[in-house]
Motif scaffolding. Structure first.
Motif, PDB file in Angstrom:
ATOM      1  N   ILE A 174      15.010  18.749  27.795  1.00 15.82           N
ATOM      2  CA  ILE A 174      15.125  20.108  27.717  1.00 15.82           C
ATOM      3  C   ILE A 174      15.198  20.259  26.215  1.00 15.82           C
ATOM      4  CG2 ILE A 174      16.364  22.212  28.098  1.00 15.82           C
ATOM      5  CD1 ILE A 174      16.918  21.100  30.867  1.00 15.82           C
ATOM      6  N   SER A 175      15.920  19.877  25.329  1.00 13.98           N
ATOM      7  CA  SER A 175      15.948  19.959  23.957  1.00 13.98           C
ATOM      8  C   SER A 175      14.475  19.903  23.323  1.00 13.98           C
ATOM      9  CB  SER A 175      16.597  19.022  23.218  1.00 13.98           C
ATOM     10  OG  SER A 175      17.859  19.074  23.433  1.00 13.98           O
ATOM     11  N   ASN A 208      19.661  13.340  18.880  1.00 12.88           N
ATOM     12  CA  ASN A 208      18.905  14.149  19.649  1.00 12.88           C
ATOM     13  C   ASN A 208      18.344  15.330  18.826  1.00 12.88           C
ATOM     14  OD1 ASN A 208      17.743  15.653  22.226  1.00 12.88           O
ATOM     15  ND2 ASN A 208      19.344  16.910  21.367  1.00 12.88           N
ATOM     16  N   ASN A 209      19.196  16.111  18.077  1.00 14.03           N
ATOM     17  CA  ASN A 209      18.749  17.142  17.429  1.00 14.03           C
ATOM     18  C   ASN A 209      17.676  17.181  16.169  1.00 14.03           C
ATOM     19  OD1 ASN A 209      20.860  17.975  18.966  1.00 14.03           O
ATOM     20  ND2 ASN A 209      22.201  18.930  17.570  1.00 14.03           N
ATOM     21  N   ALA A 213      13.857  18.413  16.609  1.00 20.91           N
ATOM     22  CA  ALA A 213      13.253  19.209  15.672  1.00 20.91           C
ATOM     23  C   ALA A 213      11.957  18.563  15.371  1.00 20.91           C
ATOM     24  CB  ALA A 213      14.262  19.282  14.431  1.00 20.91           C
ATOM     25  N   LEU A 214      11.850  17.270  15.283  1.00 20.77           N
ATOM     26  CA  LEU A 214      10.515  16.742  14.884  1.00 20.77           C
ATOM     27  C   LEU A 214       9.645  16.863  15.770  1.00 20.77           C
ATOM     28  CD1 LEU A 214       9.142  14.790  13.101  1.00 20.77           C
ATOM     29  CD2 LEU A 214      10.264  13.023  14.319  1.00 20.77           C
ATOM     30  N   PHE A 215      10.066  16.782  17.134  1.00 18.97           N
ATOM     31  CA  PHE A 215       9.099  17.311  18.210  1.00 18.97           C
ATOM     32  C   PHE A 215       8.394  18.596  18.098  1.00 18.97           C
ATOM     33  CE2 PHE A 215       7.995  18.931  22.696  1.00 18.97           C
ATOM     34  CZ  PHE A 215       7.242  17.855  22.918  1.00 18.97           C
ATOM     35  N   THR A 216       9.005  19.491  17.741  1.00 18.47           N
ATOM     36  CA  THR A 216       8.865  20.951  17.873  1.00 18.47           C
ATOM     37  C   THR A 216       7.954  20.993  16.623  1.00 18.47           C
ATOM     38  OG1 THR A 216      11.037  21.654  18.665  1.00 18.47           O
ATOM     39  CG2 THR A 216       9.674  23.086  17.312  1.00 18.47           C
ATOM     40  N   LYS A 217       8.199  20.365  15.480  1.00 16.95           N
ATOM     41  CA  LYS A 217       7.241  20.395  14.394  1.00 16.95           C
ATOM     42  C   LYS A 217       5.917  19.936  14.349  1.00 16.95           C
ATOM     43  CE  LYS A 217       6.812  18.757   9.353  1.00 16.95           C
ATOM     44  NZ  LYS A 217       7.792  18.118   8.408  1.00 16.95           N
TER      45      LYS A 217
END
Length: 228
Positions: A174-175, A208-209, A213-217
């Motif tokens: 979900i993150s 995780n965080n 953040a890397l996945f989002t980028k």
């Protein structure tokens, strides 16, 4: 820090992969040390004939423990708990039938519903020119969020009153999914509070965080590139 006398395990992973992060978080909780190997996913090294000798599915994560190899994050986590969990095994994957069934229910939901809906956006974005989620993608993810909200009704964590491997699995996915569709505080207040609690845990902060953040980028960069 690894516990004295315990082996160093090889983990094939990617820091932006939610299933990889779930296994890494569990390893951190158990005090295990992994030797990391990172196939280049953009170059599709995980689909090469050489890698498929290790994992015929051509996916990550993959765990190698001496001459034993196991793939699929949920199977890896259960294996690590069975072999190295010690006193933490019962806390993270309870043996009481009803409690265990609730954990399994969440794990199977993540594997069969939630993660495939994330992957349905991510893979076309990274490899096939998708420039953003469709309305159907968003509807499917929101429907999955509603299931998580229902599972949390009356519980502090996804399968009870304490963290289990189900929280590691769903929390990491979900993150990452929030890169596509953020949890709506009005629609999913229990889910927002639960995810916030997880993300304040030291192991989530460390693994995780940054991974999410890397996945989002990477996902948003792919959308921008594909639009152009």
């Amino acid at each position: 820090m690894a516990k004295q006398g315990w082996p160093r395990l090889i983990l094939y992973k990617n820091p932006a992969s939610p299933p990889s992060c779930a296994v890494m978080i569990l390893g951190d909780i158990l005090g295990l040390t992994f030797d990391y190997k990172e196939p280049e996913l953009r170059k599709r090294e995980h689909k090469s004939a050489e890698f498929k000798k290790i994992n015929p599915m051509g996916t990550i994560p993959v765990l190698q423990d001496d001459d034993f190899i196991v793939s699929e994050s949920h199977a890896i986590m259960k294996y690590l708990l069975n072999k190295y969990g010690g006193a933490l095994q019962e806390k993270l994957y309870p043996s009481e039938p009803r409690q265990q069934a609730k954990v399994d229910q969440c794990l199977f939901f993540e594997a069969g519903v939630l993660f495939p809906r994330l992957k349905a956006v991510a893979l076309p974005s990274f490899f096939h020119g998708l420039a953003g989620p469709t309305s159907q993608h968003l509807e499917d993810i929101e429907e999955a969020y509603s299931v998580v909200e229902a599972y949390l009704n009356g519980d502090r964590y996804i399968a009870g009153d304490r963290i289990t491997i189900a929280d590691l699995s769903l929390g990491t996915t979900i993150s990452a999914a929030e890169a596509i569709l953020e949890l709506d505080k009005k629609k999913f207040p229990l889910s927002v509070a639960w995810l916030s609690r997880l993300q304040e845990e030291d192991c989530f902060k460390e693994i995780n965080n940054p991974g999410a953040a890397l996945f989002t980028k990477l996902l948003h960069m792919s959308w921008q590139k594909n639009k152009n």
